[in-house]
Scaffold this active site. Structure first.
Site, PDB file in Angstrom:
ATOM      1  N   SER A 135       9.993   4.744  -1.069  1.00  0.00           N
ATOM      2  CA  SER A 135       8.625   4.522  -0.615  1.00  0.00           C
ATOM      3  C   SER A 135       8.519   3.060  -0.188  1.00  0.00           C
ATOM      4  O   SER A 135       8.721   2.161  -0.998  1.00  0.00           O
ATOM      5  CB  SER A 135       7.671   4.829  -1.781  1.00  0.00           C
ATOM      6  OG  SER A 135       6.351   4.471  -1.446  1.00  0.00           O
ATOM      7  N   LYS A 161       9.451   7.018   3.104  1.00  0.00           N
ATOM      8  CA  LYS A 161       7.987   7.181   3.090  1.00  0.00           C
ATOM      9  C   LYS A 161       7.372   5.835   3.438  1.00  0.00           C
ATOM     10  O   LYS A 161       7.734   4.808   2.874  1.00  0.00           O
ATOM     11  CB  LYS A 161       7.543   7.648   1.706  1.00  0.00           C
ATOM     12  CG  LYS A 161       6.049   7.548   1.450  1.00  0.00           C
ATOM     13  CD  LYS A 161       5.665   8.304   0.190  1.00  0.00           C
ATOM     14  CE  LYS A 161       4.792   7.488  -0.740  1.00  0.00           C
ATOM     15  NZ  LYS A 161       4.404   8.228  -1.957  1.00  0.00           N
ATOM     16  N   LYS A 163       3.984   3.480   3.644  1.00  0.00           N
ATOM     17  CA  LYS A 163       2.599   3.303   3.218  1.00  0.00           C
ATOM     18  C   LYS A 163       1.804   2.916   4.464  1.00  0.00           C
ATOM     19  O   LYS A 163       2.244   2.072   5.259  1.00  0.00           O
ATOM     20  CB  LYS A 163       2.512   2.193   2.170  1.00  0.00           C
ATOM     21  CG  LYS A 163       3.133   2.587   0.840  1.00  0.00           C
ATOM     22  CD  LYS A 163       2.320   3.681   0.169  1.00  0.00           C
ATOM     23  CE  LYS A 163       2.734   3.898  -1.273  1.00  0.00           C
ATOM     24  NZ  LYS A 163       1.958   4.959  -1.909  1.00  0.00           N
ATOM     25  N   ASP A 188       2.002   7.802   3.572  1.00  0.00           N
ATOM     26  CA  ASP A 188       1.092   7.908   2.422  1.00  0.00           C
ATOM     27  C   ASP A 188      -0.051   6.913   2.608  1.00  0.00           C
ATOM     28  O   ASP A 188       0.168   5.706   2.672  1.00  0.00           O
ATOM     29  CB  ASP A 188       1.853   7.607   1.129  1.00  0.00           C
ATOM     30  CG  ASP A 188       1.007   7.809  -0.128  1.00  0.00           C
ATOM     31  OD1 ASP A 188      -0.164   8.226  -0.017  1.00  0.00           O
ATOM     32  OD2 ASP A 188       1.534   7.550  -1.234  1.00  0.00           O
ATOM     33  N   GLU A 213       0.512  12.165   3.310  1.00  0.00           N
ATOM     34  CA  GLU A 213       0.089  12.192   1.908  1.00  0.00           C
ATOM     35  C   GLU A 213      -1.283  11.547   1.729  1.00  0.00           C
ATOM     36  O   GLU A 213      -1.523  10.436   2.209  1.00  0.00           O
ATOM     37  CB  GLU A 213       1.151  11.453   1.075  1.00  0.00           C
ATOM     38  CG  GLU A 213       0.926  11.485  -0.425  1.00  0.00           C
ATOM     39  CD  GLU A 213       2.065  10.780  -1.189  1.00  0.00           C
ATOM     40  OE1 GLU A 213       3.136  10.523  -0.603  1.00  0.00           O
ATOM     41  OE2 GLU A 213       1.860  10.460  -2.369  1.00  0.00           O
ATOM     42  N   ASP A 238      -1.834  13.913  -3.475  1.00  0.00           N
ATOM     43  CA  ASP A 238      -1.350  13.154  -4.632  1.00  0.00           C
ATOM     44  C   ASP A 238      -2.564  12.942  -5.542  1.00  0.00           C
ATOM     45  O   ASP A 238      -2.850  13.760  -6.430  1.00  0.00           O
ATOM     46  CB  ASP A 238      -0.721  11.837  -4.126  1.00  0.00           C
ATOM     47  CG  ASP A 238      -0.306  10.871  -5.225  1.00  0.00           C
ATOM     48  OD1 ASP A 238      -0.595  11.133  -6.400  1.00  0.00           O
ATOM     49  OD2 ASP A 238       0.287   9.811  -4.928  1.00  0.00           O
ATOM     50  N   LYS A 262       2.971  14.151 -10.180  1.00  0.00           N
ATOM     51  CA  LYS A 262       3.248  13.004 -11.043  1.00  0.00           C
ATOM     52  C   LYS A 262       2.730  13.378 -12.422  1.00  0.00           C
ATOM     53  O   LYS A 262       1.537  13.670 -12.576  1.00  0.00           O
ATOM     54  CB  LYS A 262       2.466  11.770 -10.577  1.00  0.00           C
ATOM     55  CG  LYS A 262       2.922  11.174  -9.260  1.00  0.00           C
ATOM     56  CD  LYS A 262       2.050   9.986  -8.877  1.00  0.00           C
ATOM     57  CE  LYS A 262       2.501   9.414  -7.539  1.00  0.00           C
ATOM     58  NZ  LYS A 262       1.537   8.432  -7.007  1.00  0.00           N
ATOM     59  N   GLY A 290       6.183   8.903  -7.647  1.00  0.00           N
ATOM     60  CA  GLY A 290       6.577   7.807  -8.538  1.00  0.00           C
ATOM     61  C   GLY A 290       5.459   6.801  -8.678  1.00  0.00           C
ATOM     62  O   GLY A 290       4.522   6.781  -7.870  1.00  0.00           O
TER      63      GLY A 290
END
Ligand code: OSB
Ligand code: MG
Length: 369
Positions: A135, A161, A163, A188, A213, A238, A262, A290
């Site tokens: 990530s 991934k 952000k 995400d 996400e 998420d 998670k 995570g």
């Protein structure tokens, strides 16, 4: 097993590099390590609440309060035969999923050590290595982002991934897609958009992303279903999924097509497994998220991700991606095929290094019967 003593450690660990998301930039990571002693055995758990309420409303401060004032007094002196017992015992504590999950993790570690079985076996895991990705935080420019990703790909990560946040989304993702046309890529947003502002994300739908996400707010299940109807790329939730009931409701209203699981966000591993089971029955892909865990939480994530329904790579990277010095003797490293080995020793399968633990401890408190 009779719970005799519980200790809390508020840790602050320096990150290898700053991690920027739509909710802020972190250079250190806080968490609470929980140590439970019962009949000569010690179990460890990690409560993943961070210092600030950016990702969720829980913080290290709220978790410390709930654990110390309510949950620990309820547990001391009690006999727990399994972590599942614990879940029913704590039904009357509303919310505070991360606090619950940290305690529950320590009970799983205890149970595994008492029975001589790994967490993977206790949970019903079927793999001894799991597919992982990395990530990547928001960088200063699209060029920096491409460079950072190049380095991760060179290390062997095969799923990336990104952000994103408003204004730092489409150009960045397009630049990465142009530089790496084949890479498994996902983004995400950590709840940074509304149904209206998410219209700006339209161009992402043409970039062959694995998923988008959590674009909208945590409590926007309904708007996620409206947004999913406008996108061919799967939406993955998420923050919005805090229980198996939420997962079912989200799927029934087509608010997402993929779920990030998670354990911390849903009150523990038992609930995480319940969400996994529900999604598996319905053919919905899940993957393990995570929270920049220490070696303790990472061991738990690896065991969880070894369940059969975890068909997408998890946000579980090698120890060196997060910390120069971790609190476990074990370091997790990336295999050449972008996997990480699941620990096989009893319980979590990790040993906490007490000297390093002390080095990163800001405060500690011990509770005894
Ligand atoms: O939204 O998945 C998230 C880290 C902290 C808080 C929230 C998130 C993340 C990550 C990092 O994306 C995942 C990791 O531990 O590698
Ligand atoms: Mg996320």
């Amino acid at each position: 097993m009779k719970i005799e003593q519980i200790s809390l450690f508020h840790l602050r660990m320096p990150l290898v590099s700053a991690f920027e998301t739509s909710f802020g930039r972190e250079t250190v990571r806080d968490c609470i390590l929980i140590e439970i002693s019962a009949e000569g055995i010690t179990g460890f758990g990690e409560c993943v609440a961070d210092r600030d309420p950016g990702y969720s409303s829980e913080t290290t401060g709220t978790a410390w309060h709930i654990l110390g004032e309510f949950m620990i007094p309820m547990m001391l002196g009690k006999n727990f035969s399994s972590p599942t017992d614990f879940q029913t015992g704590f039904d009357q504590v509303r919310g505070h999923w991360m606090a619950k999950a940290g305690l529950e993790m320590a009970l799983w570690d205890l149970q595994g050590k008492a029975e001589g079985r790994s967490l993977r076996l206790l949970l019903g895991g079927v793999r001894d290595r799991v597919d992982v990705g990395v990530s990547v935080g928001i960088q200063d420019s699209p060029e920096d982002l491409v460079e950072t990703i190049e380095a991760y790909l060179a290390q062997g990560y095969r799923r990336i991934k990104l952000k994103i946040k408003p204004g730092r989304d489409v150009a960045e993702t397009q630049a990465v897609r142009r530089a790496f046309p084949q890479v498994r890529l996902q983004v995400d947003a950590n709840s940074a958009y509304t149904l209206e502002s998410a219209a700006a994300l339209r161009p992402l739908d043409d970039l062959s992303l694995l998923l988008i996400e959590q674009p909208l707010f945590e409590d926007d299940l309904w708007d996620h279903s409206r947004l999913q109807a406008q996108f061919k790329t799967p939406i993955c939730l998420d923050e919005s999924i805090i229980s198996a009931r939420h997962a079912r409701q989200a799927l029934e209203m087509s608010a997402c097509r993929v779920i990030n699981i998670k354990a911390g966000r849903v009150g523990g591993l038992s609930q995480a497994v319940a969400i996994h089971d529900l999604c598996r029955q319905r053919g919905v892909p899940v993957w393990c998220g995570g929270m920049l865990e220490t070696g303790v939480g990472r061991a738990s994530n690896l065991a969880l991700a070894s369940l059969p329904g975890f068909v997408l790579p998890g946000d579980i990277s090698a120890s060196e991606r997060y910390y120069v010095q971790d609190i476990t003797d074990e370091r997790f490293s990336l295999n050449a095929d972008s996997t990480i080995d699941v620990p096989g020793a009893p319980g979590l399968g990790v040993t906490v290094d007490l000297i390093t633990l002390e080095k990163f401890t800001l405060r500690t408190e011990m509770f005894k019967i």
